[in-house]
Write a protein that holds these residues in place. Structure first.
Motif, PDB file in Angstrom:
ATOM      1  N   LEU A 255      47.974 185.106  89.137  1.00 47.74           N
ATOM      2  CA  LEU A 255      47.632 185.583  87.810  1.00 47.74           C
ATOM      3  C   LEU A 255      46.294 184.977  87.416  1.00 47.74           C
ATOM      4  O   LEU A 255      46.113 183.758  87.469  1.00 47.74           O
ATOM      5  N   LEU A 256      45.340 185.835  87.064  1.00 47.26           N
ATOM      6  CA  LEU A 256      44.046 185.390  86.565  1.00 47.26           C
ATOM      7  C   LEU A 256      44.107 185.383  85.041  1.00 47.26           C
ATOM      8  O   LEU A 256      44.366 186.417  84.422  1.00 47.26           O
ATOM      9  N   CYS A 257      43.874 184.216  84.446  1.00 46.93           N
ATOM     10  CA  CYS A 257      44.006 184.070  82.996  1.00 46.93           C
ATOM     11  C   CYS A 257      42.668 183.686  82.364  1.00 46.93           C
ATOM     12  O   CYS A 257      41.967 182.798  82.859  1.00 46.93           O
ATOM     13  N   THR A 258      42.333 184.356  81.285  1.00 49.72           N
ATOM     14  CA  THR A 258      41.157 184.039  80.492  1.00 49.72           C
ATOM     15  C   THR A 258      41.543 184.070  79.022  1.00 49.72           C
ATOM     16  O   THR A 258      42.657 184.457  78.670  1.00 49.72           O
ATOM     17  N   TRP A 259      40.636 183.632  78.166  1.00 53.78           N
ATOM     18  CA  TRP A 259      40.917 183.729  76.742  1.00 53.78           C
ATOM     19  C   TRP A 259      39.705 184.220  75.972  1.00 53.78           C
ATOM     20  O   TRP A 259      38.569 184.125  76.434  1.00 53.78           O
ATOM     21  N   ALA A 274      36.091 185.442  80.169  1.00 54.47           N
ATOM     22  CA  ALA A 274      36.272 186.359  81.288  1.00 54.47           C
ATOM     23  C   ALA A 274      34.989 186.449  82.106  1.00 54.47           C
ATOM     24  O   ALA A 274      33.888 186.275  81.577  1.00 54.47           O
ATOM     25  N   PRO A 275      35.098 186.727  83.413  1.00 50.14           N
ATOM     26  CA  PRO A 275      33.895 186.948  84.216  1.00 50.14           C
ATOM     27  C   PRO A 275      33.150 188.170  83.711  1.00 50.14           C
ATOM     28  O   PRO A 275      33.733 189.052  83.071  1.00 50.14           O
ATOM     29  N   VAL A 276      31.865 188.241  84.011  1.00 47.48           N
ATOM     30  CA  VAL A 276      31.035 189.292  83.429  1.00 47.48           C
ATOM     31  C   VAL A 276      31.521 190.683  83.790  1.00 47.48           C
ATOM     32  O   VAL A 276      31.419 191.614  82.997  1.00 47.48           O
ATOM     33  N   TRP A 277      32.109 190.849  84.991  1.00 53.55           N
ATOM     34  CA  TRP A 277      32.560 192.177  85.391  1.00 53.55           C
ATOM     35  C   TRP A 277      33.797 192.626  84.617  1.00 53.55           C
ATOM     36  O   TRP A 277      34.148 193.800  84.634  1.00 53.55           O
ATOM     37  N   ALA A 278      34.463 191.699  83.927  1.00 54.22           N
ATOM     38  CA  ALA A 278      35.681 192.043  83.192  1.00 54.22           C
ATOM     39  C   ALA A 278      35.428 192.258  81.709  1.00 54.22           C
ATOM     40  O   ALA A 278      36.341 192.608  80.972  1.00 54.22           O
ATOM     41  N   VAL A 279      34.188 192.036  81.261  1.00 55.28           N
ATOM     42  CA  VAL A 279      33.863 192.188  79.848  1.00 55.28           C
ATOM     43  C   VAL A 279      33.403 193.610  79.599  1.00 55.28           C
ATOM     44  O   VAL A 279      32.529 194.129  80.291  1.00 55.28           O
ATOM     45  N   TRP A 289      26.695 182.592  84.459  1.00 54.29           N
ATOM     46  CA  TRP A 289      27.605 181.599  85.031  1.00 54.29           C
ATOM     47  C   TRP A 289      27.611 180.349  84.156  1.00 54.29           C
ATOM     48  O   TRP A 289      26.591 179.924  83.635  1.00 54.29           O
ATOM     49  N   LYS A 290      28.792 179.791  83.982  1.00 54.01           N
ATOM     50  CA  LYS A 290      28.898 178.566  83.203  1.00 54.01           C
ATOM     51  C   LYS A 290      30.013 177.707  83.772  1.00 54.01           C
ATOM     52  O   LYS A 290      30.963 178.200  84.388  1.00 54.01           O
ATOM     53  N   ASP A 291      29.890 176.411  83.578  1.00 49.09           N
ATOM     54  CA  ASP A 291      30.822 175.462  84.184  1.00 49.09           C
ATOM     55  C   ASP A 291      31.844 174.929  83.195  1.00 49.09           C
ATOM     56  O   ASP A 291      32.898 174.454  83.589  1.00 49.09           O
ATOM     57  N   HIS A 292      31.554 174.996  81.893  1.00 51.45           N
ATOM     58  CA  HIS A 292      32.416 174.303  80.935  1.00 51.45           C
ATOM     59  C   HIS A 292      33.743 175.010  80.714  1.00 51.45           C
ATOM     60  O   HIS A 292      34.736 174.367  80.408  1.00 51.45           O
ATOM     61  N   TRP A 293      33.766 176.334  80.831  1.00 46.41           N
ATOM     62  CA  TRP A 293      35.026 177.068  80.741  1.00 46.41           C
ATOM     63  C   TRP A 293      35.116 178.016  81.925  1.00 46.41           C
ATOM     64  O   TRP A 293      34.230 178.837  82.147  1.00 46.41           O
ATOM     65  N   LYS A 294      36.198 177.913  82.668  1.00 42.71           N
ATOM     66  CA  LYS A 294      36.380 178.733  83.860  1.00 42.71           C
ATOM     67  C   LYS A 294      37.602 179.631  83.691  1.00 42.71           C
ATOM     68  O   LYS A 294      38.427 179.423  82.803  1.00 42.71           O
ATOM     69  N   GLN A 295      37.707 180.615  84.563  1.00 46.97           N
ATOM     70  CA  GLN A 295      38.942 181.382  84.624  1.00 46.97           C
ATOM     71  C   GLN A 295      40.009 180.530  85.320  1.00 46.97           C
ATOM     72  O   GLN A 295      39.701 179.734  86.205  1.00 46.97           O
ATOM     73  N   GLY A 556      27.840 180.100  90.973  1.00 49.91           N
ATOM     74  CA  GLY A 556      27.072 181.312  90.739  1.00 49.91           C
ATOM     75  C   GLY A 556      26.266 181.697  91.965  1.00 49.91           C
ATOM     76  O   GLY A 556      26.693 181.522  93.107  1.00 49.91           O
ATOM     77  N   GLN A 557      25.071 182.214  91.742  1.00 52.26           N
ATOM     78  CA  GLN A 557      24.224 182.623  92.862  1.00 52.26           C
ATOM     79  C   GLN A 557      23.834 181.420  93.711  1.00 52.26           C
ATOM     80  O   GLN A 557      23.503 180.368  93.182  1.00 52.26           O
ATOM     81  N   SER A 558      23.850 181.615  95.020  1.00 51.65           N
ATOM     82  CA  SER A 558      23.380 180.564  95.916  1.00 51.65           C
ATOM     83  C   SER A 558      22.926 181.191  97.225  1.00 51.65           C
ATOM     84  O   SER A 558      23.446 182.222  97.655  1.00 51.65           O
ATOM     85  N   LYS A 559      21.935 180.560  97.846  1.00 49.84           N
ATOM     86  CA  LYS A 559      21.437 181.013  99.140  1.00 49.84           C
ATOM     87  C   LYS A 559      20.850 179.821  99.879  1.00 49.84           C
ATOM     88  O   LYS A 559      20.108 179.025  99.296  1.00 49.84           O
ATOM     89  N   GLU A 560      21.175 179.686 101.153  1.00 49.98           N
ATOM     90  CA  GLU A 560      20.648 178.594 101.964  1.00 49.98           C
ATOM     91  C   GLU A 560      19.226 178.922 102.405  1.00 49.98           C
ATOM     92  O   GLU A 560      18.956 179.998 102.934  1.00 49.98           O
ATOM     93  N   LEU A 561      18.309 177.978 102.187  1.00 45.04           N
ATOM     94  CA  LEU A 561      16.898 178.172 102.531  1.00 45.04           C
ATOM     95  C   LEU A 561      16.501 177.428 103.792  1.00 45.04           C
ATOM     96  O   LEU A 561      15.409 177.664 104.328  1.00 45.04           O
TER      97      LEU A 561
END
Length: 674
Positions: A255-259, A274-279, A289-295, A556-561
């Motif tokens: 179950l994925l829970c958000t508020w 909620a993640p951006v795709w669910a809004v 992307w943010k770290d203080h509140w997660k799903q 969030g976004q990441s790529k190895e350089l």
């Protein structure tokens, strides 16, 4: 924590190298000291570096929603605002500003009306409470920097310690707060608000935020992938789910829970985790992307509830004072009012990341094979597990029927014996072959070993208290191995035998943006807090920033350089000592480098074919946290033949700290952080 003087704090901390608690005098000079209004701190342990204050203050969407809601509530007649959990004082300053603007807009225009009884003459005030002393001093400084010292009364107390007539007067008619965690209730929201409404607020007082609603979405696990299922109903506490998109049965569900916060009574000002795709209509400019509140993800333990297309299951939610718990029942169970199965077993209390690590087959096999091989090579060995690893403990006992295993389990303490007994019985082992001491390894004596010496010293290493810290904090194993040298036989086996500090340069725009330095936050100066909160980006000074613990795949976004590189090695067969390393790393992919991720590969046996890595695995979950060194100014890297990064590091054996420097040969000016 106790105050010892005007600018000193006596603070208890856990020494990450020794595992011992100690008291240190911390100087936190949070008053204005120079023309730059910089908040000075000589506190080197990063008391506030690992917090999410920076991330919250960099969350433009959150800040604007609160400011808009506070302005609206104040305009509706609020005269006394109470801010619970003031933090840096941002919400208090928003309230004070809104009150001034509201007062100015309705102030009498002629002298003859000054003595009238209009609402403009009613006193307006803001009272804020903050119980954590470093944050209290931080808020005090910011109030002074923003010329708000006379507009906000700051109280060094918990809200449930405050009293009307002493700490605030009169009772407040507007409450503002942000005592919310990712699950919503974990920071004590319910008891805090109950006490405030009973003892600190006037009848009919408003609150910002006004309402919170939890939403849930069922998902199934199939072949390692997660697929989200269609919702028929999204009511907050009793969600009926159906699945029209599937034609066959699936096993495994979560179950994925958000508020969602409604910050005003009408529900026109809201904020979602909620993640951006669910809004439905996300603010794409600020919803990042943010770290203080997660799903939050909840796994269901029932194996009898197979997910079938076209059939309905009921998700039921219950909450207590500080948590929400979920259950899944079939429609027939609900309709027949069949009672829930209340039978439980004695289970190890583990956090999700620990469950993920132990659930990895390769990890388990690598560790158990290394332990089993070492134990079988000894005759009636005495095995000592110095960390909190039940897996090492049971593996050592299972590999040799003549082995005797002593487990320290410093983080499990009184629960350790029960866990080991349950695991031993489940694996057909005699529980009497295991001894659990529940204390730190450095306190071990030959008497507790019955004057025997240890044949096999082992760890994963995993110390429960360090789950959220940088991976090299587990080098406490090296300190304890050194402290126990006199208790080891001459040819004692050491698992792991070595550690390798590895790294990779990364494109990390979301994480860097969330940790960048503060200047103006919704019109209020905040640059004074950058050093204390451990800001990493666009700092006005050259001082090195902290290395923070993050799971790269969650940033969030990441790529190895660059390719992964080796920076230094730690040899656990010899006593603890200082280590240095430096490496030139070719640029693999052109891009912007925001930082370097660092981790340790644990070499479990001398053959080197038995290695446990705590590094990132691309976009796939690794469950380990890496140490992320974010750069003050991101570097633009070009994948040219003669282009490289120079990365250097020093390990301090007295503190367990690792300092890292990064510089680029291709940058117009070298940006040395070491």
């Amino acid at each position: 924590m106790a105050e010892t003087g005007k600018d000193c704090v006596l603070q208890q901390r856990l020494n990450p190298l020794t595992g011992e608690s100690e008291w240190v005098v911390v100087t936190l000079r949070l008053d204005l000291e120079d023309s730059n209004d910089q908040c000075k701190s000589t506190e080197k342990e990063g008391t506030l570096w690992q917090t999410t204050y920076l991330d919250m203050l960099n969350d433009v969407e959150r800040n604007r929603a609160y400011d808009k809601a506070i302005r609206k509530a104040v305009s509706q007649g609020a005269r006394h605002v109470l801010d619970i959990g003031a933090g840096t004082g941002l919400l208090s300053m928003m309230a004070a500003r809104a009150m001034k603007e509201s007062y100015d807009s309705c102030r009498p225009q002629s002298n003859e009306n000054l003595e009238s009884t209009s609402t403009a003459s009613v006193p307006r005030r803001v009272t804020a409470c903050e119980c954590y002393l470093p944050m209290f001093r931080l808020a005090r400084t910011l109030l002074k920097v923003n010329s708000m010292g006379s507009s906000v009364r700051l109280v060094l107390k918990r809200s449930d310690e405050m009293k009307v007539g002493i700490d605030l007067s009169p009772a407040a008619d507007l409450l503002v707060s942000e005592i919310l965690d990712s699950e919503l209730l974990g920071e004590g929201l319910i008891p805090t608000l109950r006490h405030a409404h009973t003892h600190l607020l006037a009848p009919g007082a408003r609150s910002v935020p006004h309402r919170a609603t939890i939403y849930a979405q069922k998902a199934i696990i199939s072949g390692g992938a997660v697929t989200y299922l269609a919702l028929r109903n999204k009511s907050p506490m009793d969600c009926a789910l159906d699945f029209p998109t599937f034609g066959k049965d699936y096993l495994g569900s979560l179950l994925l829970c958000t508020w969602v916060l409604d910050l005003d009574e009408e529900g026109t000002i809201s904020y979602s985790t909620a993640p951006v795709w669910a809004v439905t209509e996300p603010d794409t400019d600020n919803h990042c992307w943010k770290d203080h509140w997660k799903q939050c993800v909840w796994f269901f333990q029932r194996n009898d509830l197979t997910v079938v297309a076209g059939k309905t299951q009921i998700v039921q939610a219950l909450h207590d004072e500080i948590s929400v718990k979920y259950g899944v029942r079939s429609k027939s169970e609900v309709e027949s009012q069949q009672p829930r199965d209340q039978t439980t077993s004695y289970e190890l209390d583990m956090r999700p990341q620990r469950i993920g690590i132990l659930g990895n087959n390769v990890y388990r096999r690598t560790l158990t094979d290394a332990v089993s091989l070492a134990v079988r090579q000894k005759n009636s060995p005495l095995c000592l597990v110095v960390d909190d690893s039940i897996l090492c403990t049971i593996s050592a006992g299972a590999a040799n029927v003549d082995s005797h295993v002593i487990a320290m389990f410093p983080g499990l303490k009184a629960d350790g014996p029960s866990y080991v007994k349950a695991a031993a019985v489940a694996n057909g082992l005699d529980p009497n072959r295991f001894q659990v001491l529940g204390e730190k390894a450095v306190h071990l004596s030959s008497v507790k070993l019955n004057n025997r010496k240890v044949d096999l010293l082992m760890a994963e290493p995993y110390y429960r208290a360090y789950e959220d810290l940088q991976p090299w904090r587990q080098l406490r194993f090296w300190f304890e191995r050194t402290a126990l040298s006199s208790l080891l036989v001459d040819n004692a086996a050491i698992i792991p035998c070595r550690g390798i500090l590895r790294g990779v340069a990364l494109f990390l725009p979301d994480l860097w943006r969330s940790r960048k330095s503060l200047s103006n936050v919704e019109g209020f100066e905040h640059s004074s807090v950058n050093k204390v909160l451990g800001a990493c980006g666009e700092l006005p000074y050259a001082e090195d920033g902290p290395i923070l613990a993050y799971s790269v795949w969650q940033c969030g976004q990441s790529k190895e350089l660059t390719d992964c590189f080796t920076l230094m090695e730690f040899d656990f067969t010899i006593p603890l000592q200082a280590v240095e390393g430096s490496v030139q790393v070719p640029i693999l992919t052109s891009g912007v480098c925001h930082g370097v991720a660092l981790w340790i590969d644990w070499v479990m046996s001398e053959s080197q074919d038995s290695i446990i890595s705590t590094g990132p695995t691309g976009s796939a979950p690794s469950y380990w946290k890496q140490g992320v060194k974010l750069l003050n100014v991101p570097l633009k890297l070009e994948a040219e033949k003669d282009s490289y990064l120079r990365v250097s590091a020093v390990f301090d054996p007295t503190s367990g700290d690792i300092k890292v420097g990064v510089e680029s040969e291709t940058a117009e000016a070298r940006n040395s952080l070491f």
